[in-house]
Write an enzyme that holds these catalytic residues in place. Structure first.
Site, PDB file in Angstrom:
ATOM      1  N   SER A  46       0.830  -1.204   0.000  1.00  0.00           N
ATOM      2  CA  SER A  46       0.000   0.000   0.000  1.00  0.00           C
ATOM      3  C   SER A  46       0.866   1.256   0.000  1.00  0.00           C
ATOM      4  O   SER A  46       0.495   2.258  -0.609  1.00  0.00           O
ATOM      5  CB  SER A  46      -0.965  -0.003   1.187  1.00  0.00           C
ATOM      6  N   GLU A  47       2.030   1.226   0.657  1.00  0.00           N
ATOM      7  CA  GLU A  47       2.932   2.378   0.603  1.00  0.00           C
ATOM      8  C   GLU A  47       4.387   1.922   0.629  1.00  0.00           C
ATOM      9  O   GLU A  47       4.744   0.966   1.311  1.00  0.00           O
ATOM     10  CB  GLU A  47       2.747   3.332   1.797  1.00  0.00           C
ATOM     11  N   THR A  48       5.220   2.659  -0.095  1.00  0.00           N
ATOM     12  CA  THR A  48       6.661   2.615   0.054  1.00  0.00           C
ATOM     13  C   THR A  48       7.112   4.007   0.459  1.00  0.00           C
ATOM     14  O   THR A  48       6.770   4.995  -0.190  1.00  0.00           O
ATOM     15  CB  THR A  48       7.360   2.191  -1.248  1.00  0.00           C
ATOM     16  N   CYS A  74       0.753   9.548   4.712  1.00  0.00           N
ATOM     17  CA  CYS A  74       0.591   8.132   5.045  1.00  0.00           C
ATOM     18  C   CYS A  74       1.073   7.910   6.469  1.00  0.00           C
ATOM     19  O   CYS A  74       2.254   8.096   6.767  1.00  0.00           O
ATOM     20  CB  CYS A  74       1.373   7.240   4.084  1.00  0.00           C
TER      21      CYS A  74
END
Length: 259
Positions: A46-48, A74
């Site tokens: 979902s996130e880096t 985030c």
């Protein structure tokens, strides 16, 4: 071939394979945006999160990418970044659109400080129709967060959204929330327009939810559960214009990215 160190962390988790996974890639200097986006697509989380050392009011600069786009805020990947980079009692991150964020040690976990983004009422008829639920209230924050309030936890758990229709609304993070049964509040979060049908545990969603629920519950501190398949518990506190979230992290993968 250049190598980049990365760590995959389950955030808002007390054991592996729960909470929300994020990759953290510490850099010395920013890579081209298209390279960071390609790395995020390759990771398919979902996130880096990417960081570079900073001076002045922050220890690091911080940016986050989903598999398809850069995002404004985030929470879980910020918490994961703190878990990887924190050396003393706290670490501060400078971000492009969300100001200074902080991760501090708290017991066997961390306290994550985010901006409090209070939503205001707005009709969200297309989103509610795609969710297939009966909304009690619908609210909006201009960073493209939609908050849909329903009556019960059972309604939140029963949701079967039409993700294709939701994606037509673009990069909107949709939060569905209700009073909880074992925690004060419960939620699920969807962002199909950003390449994430359902996000496991979403810190930034609580930056929007906490001001709403603090007013409705009549208290600045309460517990929350995000009811995805992986699930995640959060301690929530509204502190003036900040939302402070308590949670733990678990490192699950350490390695290198070759570019």
């Amino acid at each position: 071939m250049p190598e980049l160190r990365f760590t995959q962390v389950d955030a808002f988790a007390d054991r592996p394979f729960t909470g929300n996974p994020a990759a953290v890639v510490p850099l010395q200097d920013w890579l081209p945006d298209e390279v960071m986006q390609a790395i995020a697509m390759e990771n398919n989380l979902s996130e880096t999160a990417f960081t570079v050392p900073a001076e002045g009011d922050a220890d690091y600069e911080l940016r986050w990418f989903t598999p398809t786009t850069e995002v404004v805020l985030c929470g879980h990947a910020t918490l994961a970044s703190g878990h990887v980079l924190l050396e003393g009692d706290r670490v501060r991150f400078r971000t492009r659109k969300s100001g200074i964020l902080e991760v501090a040690r708290k017991g066997d976990g961390y306290a994550l400080s985010l901006p409090a983004w209070k939503p205001t009422p707005k009709p969200l008829s297309k989103i509610v129709e795609a969710l297939g639920c009966k909304a009690v209230e619908t609210l909006w924050h201009p960073h493209r967060y939609g908050l849909v309030v329903v009556d019960s936890e059972a309604e939140v758990l029963a949701l079967k959204p039409d993700f294709n229709t939701m994606a037509e609304e673009g990069d909107v993070l949709t939060i569905v929330t209700a009073p909880g049964e074992k925690t004060d509040i419960v939620s699920r979060v969807f962002a199909p327009g950003a390449g994430i049908d359902e996000d496991p545990v979403t810190g930034s969603a609580h930056a929007v939810m906490v001001p709403y629920w603090a007013e409705r519950l009549g208290t600045d501190s309460f517990t929350a559960f995000q009811a995805s398949k992986r699930g995640g518990h959060l301690d929530c506190r509204l502190d003036a214009d900040r939302v402070v979230l308590g949670g733990r992290c678990v490192t699950v993968i350490e390695g290198v990215i070759r570019i």
